[in-house]
Scaffold this motif. Structure first.
Motif, short mmCIF file in Angstrom:
data_model
loop_
_atom_site.label_atom_id
_atom_site.label_comp_id
_atom_site.label_asym_id
_atom_site.label_seq_id
_atom_site.Cartn_x
_atom_site.Cartn_y
_atom_site.Cartn_z
N ALA A 1 0.83 -1.20 0.00
CA ALA A 1 0.00 0.00 0.00
C ALA A 1 0.87 1.25 0.00
O ALA A 1 2.00 1.23 0.48
N GLN A 2 0.30 2.31 -0.56
CA GLN A 2 0.98 3.59 -0.56
C GLN A 2 0.00 4.64 -0.06
O GLN A 2 -1.20 4.53 -0.27
N ASP A 3 0.54 5.65 0.56
CA ASP A 3 -0.30 6.71 1.09
C ASP A 3 -0.68 7.67 -0.03
O ASP A 3 0.17 8.12 -0.79
N PHE A 4 -1.96 7.94 -0.14
CA PHE A 4 -2.46 8.93 -1.09
C PHE A 4 -3.11 10.03 -0.27
O PHE A 4 -3.96 9.77 0.57
N VAL A 5 -2.69 11.26 -0.52
CA VAL A 5 -3.17 12.40 0.26
C VAL A 5 -4.05 13.26 -0.64
O VAL A 5 -3.72 13.50 -1.80
N GLY A 6 -5.14 13.73 -0.11
CA GLY A 6 -6.02 14.63 -0.85
C GLY A 6 -7.33 13.95 -1.22
O GLY A 6 -7.43 12.72 -1.28
N ASP A 7 -8.32 14.77 -1.47
CA ASP A 7 -9.65 14.26 -1.77
C ASP A 7 -9.76 13.63 -3.15
O ASP A 7 -10.71 12.91 -3.44
N TRP B 1 -8.02 11.34 -4.45
CA TRP B 1 -7.50 9.97 -4.49
C TRP B 1 -8.28 9.07 -3.55
O TRP B 1 -8.78 9.49 -2.52
N PHE B 2 -8.32 7.78 -3.92
CA PHE B 2 -8.84 6.78 -2.99
C PHE B 2 -7.75 6.53 -1.96
O PHE B 2 -6.58 6.41 -2.30
N HIS B 3 -8.13 6.46 -0.71
CA HIS B 3 -7.17 6.25 0.36
C HIS B 3 -7.17 4.78 0.78
O HIS B 3 -8.23 4.17 0.87
N PRO B 4 -6.00 4.22 1.07
CA PRO B 4 -5.93 2.84 1.56
C PRO B 4 -6.27 2.80 3.05
O PRO B 4 -6.51 3.85 3.67
N ARG B 5 -6.24 1.60 3.60
CA ARG B 5 -6.44 1.49 5.05
C ARG B 5 -5.25 2.13 5.76
O ARG B 5 -4.19 2.29 5.16
N PRO B 6 -5.42 2.52 7.02
CA PRO B 6 -4.30 3.14 7.74
C PRO B 6 -3.11 2.18 7.86
O PRO B 6 -3.28 0.96 7.80
N SER B 7 -1.93 2.74 8.02
CA SER B 7 -0.72 1.94 8.17
C SER B 7 -0.08 2.23 9.52
O SER B 7 0.19 3.38 9.84
N ALA B 8 0.18 1.18 10.27
CA ALA B 8 0.86 1.34 11.56
C ALA B 8 2.31 1.76 11.35
O ALA B 8 2.92 2.38 12.22
N GLY B 9 2.88 1.45 10.19
CA GLY B 9 4.27 1.77 9.90
C GLY B 9 4.42 2.97 8.99
O GLY B 9 5.46 3.14 8.38
N ALA B 10 3.38 3.79 8.86
CA ALA B 10 3.42 4.98 8.01
C ALA B 10 3.82 4.64 6.58
O ALA B 10 4.54 5.38 5.93
N PHE B 11 3.39 3.48 6.08
CA PHE B 11 3.62 3.02 4.72
C PHE B 11 5.09 2.83 4.40
O PHE B 11 5.48 2.84 3.25
N ALA B 12 5.93 2.65 5.41
CA ALA B 12 7.35 2.39 5.20
C ALA B 12 7.59 0.89 5.31
O ALA B 12 7.25 0.28 6.32
#
Length: 181
Positions: free
Chosen positions: A58-64, A66-77
């Motif tokens: 998963a990758q973080d997508f910011v902004g309205d 984009w579709f957002h993935p589920r939250p990441s405990a590791g900040a997508f790292a």
């Protein structure tokens, strides 16, 4: 003493060559021949051939827009991929879920799907159930000035049915297709 050390060192060198050199080379070669896409990271490329990510992470997508993935405990790292290990009774988990729910809540659309509030075991799951994507349709369509039916058709075209389990949508691949519109 040398009668014991020499065979031990010889065996150490032999086993190091077998398990540390030969075996990894054979496994890598077989993987490259049998599963080249997976062996190279399941990379997703855009129309220009530029790598946009991996279909497995998963990758973080910011902004309205984009579709957002589920939250990441590791900040997508990928280095810190893991679950948060917060127990259901932990107030920090409850606070995070409530804050996320308040941010994502769309009035009149019902409760926020759990998949948008909970992390996966690895913290990097790129898939969401179609209901979690559908919850975001109106926001994404409005941000992109697209008819909601167009974005909904795009979502439906990206629904995958795994061999085991419910249908899912890969958020990265959906966002790349959305970018092409």
């Amino acid at each position: 003493m040398s009668t014991m050390i020499r065979p031990a060192l010889s065996l150490l060198v032999l086993m190091t060559l077998i398990t540390g050199v030969a075996y990894p080379l054979v496994v890598t070669g077989v993987a490259q021949l049998a599963f080249p896409d997976q062996a190279n990271g399941s990379l997703v490329r855009d129309t220009d051939g530029k790598v946009r990510g991996s279909s497995l992470i998963a990758q973080d997508f910011v902004g309205d827009a984009w579709f957002h993935p589920r939250p990441s405990a590791g900040a997508f790292a990928t280095v810190s991929s893991s679950a948060s290990n917060l127990a259901p009774s932990n107030p920090a988990l409850a606070t995070r879920v409530i804050d996320d729910a308040n941010k994502l809540l769309v009035p009149g659309q019902g409760p926020v799907p759990l998949a948008l509030l909970t992390t996966s075991a690895s913290g990097l799951d790129p898939h969401l159930p179609p209901a979690a994507i559908a919850y975001q349709l109106a926001r994404v369509a409005a941000a992109r000035n697209l008819p909601i039916s167009t974005v909904e058709q795009l979502m439906e075209a990206h629904i995958e049915q795994p061999l085991v389990g419910p249908p899912v949508v890969n958020v990265l691949e959906l966002n790349i297709a959305l970018e092409k519109l």
